[in-house]
Scaffold this motif. Structure first.
Motif, PDB file in Angstrom:
ATOM      1  N   SER A 189       0.827  -1.204   0.000  1.00  0.00           N
ATOM      2  CA  SER A 189       0.000   0.000   0.000  1.00  0.00           C
ATOM      3  C   SER A 189       0.861   1.253   0.000  1.00  0.00           C
ATOM      4  N   PHE A 192       0.005   3.359   3.251  1.00  0.00           N
ATOM      5  CA  PHE A 192       0.644   2.904   4.470  1.00  0.00           C
ATOM      6  C   PHE A 192       2.159   3.050   4.403  1.00  0.00           C
ATOM      7  N   ASN A 202      -5.181  -7.485   6.318  1.00  0.00           N
ATOM      8  CA  ASN A 202      -6.532  -7.468   6.861  1.00  0.00           C
ATOM      9  C   ASN A 202      -7.059  -8.902   6.932  1.00  0.00           C
ATOM     10  N   LYS A 252      -8.851   2.659   8.414  1.00  0.00           N
ATOM     11  CA  LYS A 252      -7.564   2.974   7.805  1.00  0.00           C
ATOM     12  C   LYS A 252      -6.715   3.843   8.730  1.00  0.00           C
ATOM     13  N   THR A 255      -5.364   1.690  11.500  1.00  0.00           N
ATOM     14  CA  THR A 255      -4.259   0.856  11.018  1.00  0.00           C
ATOM     15  C   THR A 255      -2.970   1.664  10.922  1.00  0.00           C
ATOM     16  N   LYS A 256      -3.059   2.891  10.465  1.00  0.00           N
ATOM     17  CA  LYS A 256      -1.867   3.734  10.370  1.00  0.00           C
ATOM     18  C   LYS A 256      -1.245   3.953  11.745  1.00  0.00           C
ATOM     19  N   GLU A 318      -6.722  -2.426   1.535  1.00  0.00           N
ATOM     20  CA  GLU A 318      -6.527  -1.892   2.858  1.00  0.00           C
ATOM     21  C   GLU A 318      -7.529  -0.818   3.237  1.00  0.00           C
ATOM     22  N   ASP A 319      -8.140  -0.190   2.243  1.00  0.00           N
ATOM     23  CA  ASP A 319      -9.074   0.881   2.568  1.00  0.00           C
ATOM     24  C   ASP A 319     -10.517   0.410   2.574  1.00  0.00           C
TER      25      ASP A 319
END
Length: 326
Positions: A189, A192, A202, A252, A255-256, A318-319
């Motif tokens: 990503s 990311f 995920n 998202k 996750t960051k 990821e989003d």
């Protein structure tokens, strides 16, 4: 005449005041009774949660639970089977308060009694999916399909070098590998990459919430384990409830924030990420129960030699929004 009317009025007023006082006192006593019952329920419910981390070689498990009211609809737990597999469970019942707390009690009792039964008969069929299938039927029969609970279960088998996972409508956990070139990562990503060289995976696994359909058939999803793997399992309050400034984290964004801390050692990672969550929510009253569980496979663990890897969990975009929790 006036004096008689005054006495009658006075007596009537006095009676009304006494009646009001009695009603107020009765209401207060009832309120105290309810508060005491809620406190007792909360004390009992606290016994459902792990008091210590599992004493398992090569695995760290740390969890935190914060209720939104005296009684909670969240529950998490762990246990280890005689053959050395460690199970970690996170569940989220519909709503919160006393009804949701009753469902968490059912989950605790069902999962642990099923675990003990499996130990006595020595079955090898005790897996995350079998636990979900067992409790799903119990919950549906008890509540007639009117109450449901989401749940994610994973087991760690260090002899085989694999995890098994099963999901009943729970928000998707996040796996963070230590290797930027991890073979399980299908697509890197760019979003990311701005915050970390690591790419999250995920753990999206389909499955309906428990209690909806008594005939639901949950499936185990195998995935190979790697040294240093961190897995973050949580309930949806982290991505659906507003923080102290009114903002709501997206999956998202969450996750960051995990990625920024993920390269730290396990205990330091847990401590610092909890501080970030506390900073976000501050002293704001929680709108929903909040639970997060972090597991880490030891960096010192080595995968078994000459072991063919099980099928990998497919990595989604990821989003994408994770499946909804209760």
């Amino acid at each position: 005449m006036d004096s008689g009317l005054s006495r009658a009025s006075f007596l009537s007023t006095l009676w009304s005041l006494n009646l009001f006082g009695l009603r107020t006192a009765a209401a207060r006593l009832e309120q105290v009774r309810i508060e005491n019952e809620l406190q007792t329920t909360a004390i009992v419910q606290q016994t459902f949660f792990p008091q210590t981390s599992p004493q398992v070689d090569h695995l760290m498990v740390e969890g935190r639970f914060i209720p939104a009211s005296e009684c909670s609809g969240d529950w998490w737990g762990h246990f280890t089977t005689p053959d050395g597999r460690t199970f970690v469970i996170v569940g989220d019942a519909m709503g919160h308060g006393t009804p949701a707390a009753l469902v968490t009690g059912m989950a605790y009792t069902s999962c642990n009694s099923y675990h003990q039964l499996a130990e006595r008969i020595g079955t090898t069929d005790f897996t995350p999916a079998s636990v979900l299938n067992h409790f799903n039927r119990i919950l549906h029969n008890a509540m007639n399909g009117s109450f449901y609970m989401t749940m994610f279960i994973m087991s760690f088998d260090f002899e085989k070098g694999e995890m098994l996972m099963a999901n009943a409508g729970h928000v998707s956990p996040i796996l963070i590998p230590t290797d930027p070139d991890d073979s399980r990562v299908k697509r890197k990503s760019k979003a990311f990459a701005k915050v970390s060289p690591l790419t999250p995976i995920n753990l999206r696994i389909p499955g309906n919430p428990l209690g909806e359909n008594p005939d639901a058939n949950y499936k185990d999803k195998p995935m190979e384990m790697h040294p240093g793997d961190k897995i973050f399992v949580y309930t949806d309050a982290l991505v659906e409830c507003a923080g102290k400034d009114g903002s709501v984290w997206t999956p998202k964004e969450l996750t960051k924030k995990l990625l920024i801390e993920a390269q730290k050692p396990g205990e330091e990672f847990v401590k610092d990420f909890r501080a970030i969550v506390d900073q976000h929510f501050g002293t704001r009253e929680l709108e929903d129960d909040q639970t997060m569980v972090i597991t880490e496979v030891s960096q010192a663990w080595q995968r078994p030699a000459k072991q063919s890897a099980p099928p990998e969990t497919e990595q989604k975009k990821e989003d994408e929004e994770p499946s909804k929790s209760a």
